[in-house]
Design a protein around this motif. Structure first.
Motif, PDB file in Angstrom:
ATOM      1  N   ASP A 235     111.332  16.832  81.505  1.00  0.00           N
ATOM      2  CA  ASP A 235     111.026  15.584  81.886  1.00  0.00           C
ATOM      3  C   ASP A 235     109.851  15.113  82.617  1.00  0.00           C
ATOM      4  N   LEU A 236     109.152  16.223  82.959  1.00  0.00           N
ATOM      5  CA  LEU A 236     107.820  15.942  83.671  1.00  0.00           C
ATOM      6  C   LEU A 236     106.856  16.517  82.668  1.00  0.00           C
ATOM      7  N   CYS A 237     106.698  16.531  81.567  1.00  0.00           N
ATOM      8  CA  CYS A 237     105.792  16.987  80.557  1.00  0.00           C
ATOM      9  C   CYS A 237     105.819  15.788  79.709  1.00  0.00           C
ATOM     10  N   PHE A 238     104.471  15.483  79.311  1.00  0.00           N
ATOM     11  CA  PHE A 238     104.151  14.081  78.373  1.00  0.00           C
ATOM     12  C   PHE A 238     103.284  14.565  77.521  1.00  0.00           C
ATOM     13  N   LYS A 239     103.911  14.359  76.129  1.00  0.00           N
ATOM     14  CA  LYS A 239     103.010  14.753  74.846  1.00  0.00           C
ATOM     15  C   LYS A 239     101.843  13.874  74.775  1.00  0.00           C
ATOM     16  N   LEU A 240     100.679  14.380  74.515  1.00  0.00           N
ATOM     17  CA  LEU A 240      99.410  14.006  74.574  1.00  0.00           C
ATOM     18  C   LEU A 240      98.989  13.482  73.101  1.00  0.00           C
ATOM     19  N   PRO A 241      98.523  12.005  73.102  1.00  0.00           N
ATOM     20  CA  PRO A 241      98.127  11.890  71.677  1.00  0.00           C
ATOM     21  C   PRO A 241      97.061  12.576  71.120  1.00  0.00           C
ATOM     22  N   ASP A 242      96.973  12.459  69.779  1.00  0.00           N
ATOM     23  CA  ASP A 242      95.981  13.417  69.313  1.00  0.00           C
ATOM     24  C   ASP A 242      94.584  13.112  69.503  1.00  0.00           C
ATOM     25  N   ASN A 243      94.087  11.850  69.945  1.00  0.00           N
ATOM     26  CA  ASN A 243      92.919  11.731  70.497  1.00  0.00           C
ATOM     27  C   ASN A 243      92.617  11.993  71.952  1.00  0.00           C
ATOM     28  N   VAL A 244      93.682  12.548  72.595  1.00  0.00           N
ATOM     29  CA  VAL A 244      93.384  13.016  74.115  1.00  0.00           C
ATOM     30  C   VAL A 244      93.434  14.340  74.117  1.00  0.00           C
ATOM     31  N   SER A 245      92.296  14.999  74.651  1.00  0.00           N
ATOM     32  CA  SER A 245      91.919  16.328  74.688  1.00  0.00           C
ATOM     33  C   SER A 245      92.839  16.696  75.714  1.00  0.00           C
ATOM     34  N   LEU A 246      93.173  18.375  75.845  1.00  0.00           N
ATOM     35  CA  LEU A 246      93.836  18.896  76.901  1.00  0.00           C
ATOM     36  C   LEU A 246      92.890  18.911  78.253  1.00  0.00           C
ATOM     37  N   GLU A 247      91.688  18.901  78.165  1.00  0.00           N
ATOM     38  CA  GLU A 247      90.775  18.712  79.629  1.00  0.00           C
ATOM     39  C   GLU A 247      91.143  17.233  79.929  1.00  0.00           C
ATOM     40  N   GLU A 248      91.331  16.090  79.257  1.00  0.00           N
ATOM     41  CA  GLU A 248      91.728  14.936  79.582  1.00  0.00           C
ATOM     42  C   GLU A 248      92.813  14.652  80.123  1.00  0.00           C
ATOM     43  N   GLY A 249      93.769  15.316  79.314  1.00  0.00           N
ATOM     44  CA  GLY A 249      95.222  15.456  79.663  1.00  0.00           C
ATOM     45  C   GLY A 249      95.285  16.134  81.238  1.00  0.00           C
ATOM     46  N   ALA A 250      94.690  16.933  81.417  1.00  0.00           N
ATOM     47  CA  ALA A 250      94.638  17.643  82.744  1.00  0.00           C
ATOM     48  C   ALA A 250      94.312  16.734  83.975  1.00  0.00           C
ATOM     49  N   MET A 251      93.322  15.502  83.383  1.00  0.00           N
ATOM     50  CA  MET A 251      92.973  14.593  84.375  1.00  0.00           C
ATOM     51  C   MET A 251      93.782  13.608  84.548  1.00  0.00           C
ATOM     52  N   CYS A 252      94.923  13.713  83.928  1.00  0.00           N
ATOM     53  CA  CYS A 252      95.950  12.408  83.727  1.00  0.00           C
ATOM     54  C   CYS A 252      96.509  12.355  85.435  1.00  0.00           C
ATOM     55  N   GLU A 253      96.676  13.415  86.187  1.00  0.00           N
ATOM     56  CA  GLU A 253      97.238  13.474  87.522  1.00  0.00           C
ATOM     57  C   GLU A 253      96.122  12.719  88.503  1.00  0.00           C
ATOM     58  N   PRO A 254      95.011  12.959  88.429  1.00  0.00           N
ATOM     59  CA  PRO A 254      94.098  12.258  89.606  1.00  0.00           C
ATOM     60  C   PRO A 254      93.804  10.789  89.057  1.00  0.00           C
ATOM     61  N   LEU A 255      93.890  10.585  87.708  1.00  0.00           N
ATOM     62  CA  LEU A 255      93.793   9.350  87.221  1.00  0.00           C
ATOM     63  C   LEU A 255      95.063   8.628  87.734  1.00  0.00           C
ATOM     64  N   SER A 256      96.323   8.926  87.806  1.00  0.00           N
ATOM     65  CA  SER A 256      97.327   8.530  88.379  1.00  0.00           C
ATOM     66  C   SER A 256      97.239   8.121  89.510  1.00  0.00           C
ATOM     67  N   VAL A 257      96.383   8.613  90.564  1.00  0.00           N
ATOM     68  CA  VAL A 257      95.974   8.624  91.927  1.00  0.00           C
ATOM     69  C   VAL A 257      95.288   7.064  92.021  1.00  0.00           C
ATOM     70  N   SER A 258      94.263   7.116  91.267  1.00  0.00           N
ATOM     71  CA  SER A 258      93.474   5.501  91.018  1.00  0.00           C
ATOM     72  C   SER A 258      94.392   4.579  90.589  1.00  0.00           C
ATOM     73  N   VAL A 259      95.220   4.684  89.656  1.00  0.00           N
ATOM     74  CA  VAL A 259      95.882   3.600  89.032  1.00  0.00           C
ATOM     75  C   VAL A 259      97.007   3.273  90.097  1.00  0.00           C
ATOM     76  N   HIS A 260      97.521   4.052  90.926  1.00  0.00           N
ATOM     77  CA  HIS A 260      98.478   3.679  91.909  1.00  0.00           C
ATOM     78  C   HIS A 260      97.683   3.028  92.967  1.00  0.00           C
ATOM     79  N   ALA A 261      96.645   3.526  93.483  1.00  0.00           N
ATOM     80  CA  ALA A 261      95.912   2.846  94.412  1.00  0.00           C
ATOM     81  C   ALA A 261      95.457   1.273  93.950  1.00  0.00           C
TER      82      ALA A 261
END
Length: 334
Positions: A235-261
């Motif tokens: 439930d805590l794992c989210f499938k990445l679209p084909d146009n999103v790299s694994l490196e970009e996927g790893a950045m979803c967590e810090p991105l969530s910080v900024s979206v929350h802010a």
């Protein structure tokens, strides 16, 4: 993936380092064998069987086994006479181009002391029905990881025993639990690093980030994700679209910080924004604020390089300040 009906899958427990391994390490060759491409080393080995093929009747999972490192052809005269060690088609562990056996053991980056990281085995928990096993492909280094490395603490959290670091991560699913229906092996996923209790009022109201029982990667005493593999709730794992790299996927967590802010600050098209500090989180907050519609964004920092990066990424104005609180502002709005 495990397929052969006559094969076994083994978790390595002990692998010796032979003189040949040392020769390969120091010279990239041993006798006439030359390492021409990356190769897994090791051939003196023993381990524990984890899975057996459909035709195996003499071994079962859990058996401890020593491993003969050479696979002969079986049809040649030498093999038929029982002298398979002389087989000209022999495929011997860690003899180019054949890989060796110093593998299969899950390894991780362990913080073991001030400024000291070691790559050591990291045992995984058993796979639960709602869990997935993921091979890590990208793990970011957060400021908290650096704090733990340099001081063995971050805020009130203290590292009192060795801990695996890392929490910004993405990977590829290798195995799913029996009750997982939304993900399959091979899926590329971004991973939410905090496991809440699901039972408290915060969790029931959807604010599980405030859960008092939160178990967050690389927050003592919880281990992180800078490992070959981890096990995590599906439930805590989210499938990445084909146009999103694994490196970009790893950045979803810090991105969530900024979206929350930005949500907390109610950023809208009429909202001007000031961001204090242009490290990675400051930069991604600036980008998020722009995506939320902020018409003017001013950023403040003490470092020229960070300010120049912010400017190149779209900051409307940059302000450099001194590290000395007694000093006047070094530069005005540009």
């Amino acid at each position: 993936m495990f397929e052969g009906p006559h094969d076994v899958r083994i978790r390595m427990i002990a692998v010796g380092i032979c003189g040949s391994d040392v020769h390969y390490l120091k010279t990239m060759r041993c006798a006439d064998f030359i390492v021409k491409e990356p190769m897994v080393i090791g051939h003196e080995c023993a381990g524990i069987i984890e899975e057996v093929g459909s035709q195996i009747q003499t071994l079962v999972p859990g058996d401890r086994v020593a491993i003969e490192p050479g696979i002969s052809c079986w049809p040649c005269d030498h093999c038929k006479l029982g002298r398979y060690n002389l087989c000209p088609e022999m495929k011997f562990f860690a003899t180019p181009p054949v890989h060796g056996s110093l593998a299969n053991q899950n390894m991780a980056a362990w913080l073991v002391g001030l400024n000291t990281l070691k790559i050591q085995p990291f045992n995984l928990p058993s796979l639960g029905p709602h869990d997935i096993r993921i091979r890590m492909k990208a793990v970011g280094i957060c400021g908290s990881d650096v704090y733990y490395l340099k001081t063995m603490r971050c805020a009130d959290f203290k590292v009192k025993e060795p801990m695996v670091i890392g929490h910004e991560c993405a990977g590829i699913i290798e195995e799913v639990g029996s009750q997982v229906q939304t993900l399959v092996p091979g899926d590329r996923v971004a991973i939410e690093p905090g496991i809440s209790c699901w039972r408290c009022d915060h969790c029931k109201l959807g604010r599980y980030n405030l859960c008092a029982e939160m178990k967050f990667f690389a927050t003592p005493p919880v281990h992180g994700s800078l490992a070959n593999q981890i096990v995590h709730p599906a439930d805590l794992c989210f499938k990445l679209p084909d146009n999103v790299s694994l490196e970009e996927g790893a950045m979803c967590e810090p991105l969530s910080v900024s979206v929350h802010a930005c949500r907390r600050a109610s950023i809208r098209p009429e909202t001007n924004v000031l961001i204090m500090g242009e490290g990675p989180i400051g930069l991604v907050t600036m980008l998020s604020a722009r995506a939320f519609g902020a018409p003017r964004i001013v950023v403040v920092d003490v470092d020229d390089h960070r300010l120049s990066v912010a400017k190149s990424l779209g900051a409307d104005d940059i302000v450099k300040v001194s590290t000395n609180i007694q000093d006047p502002m070094i530069s005005e709005l540009e």
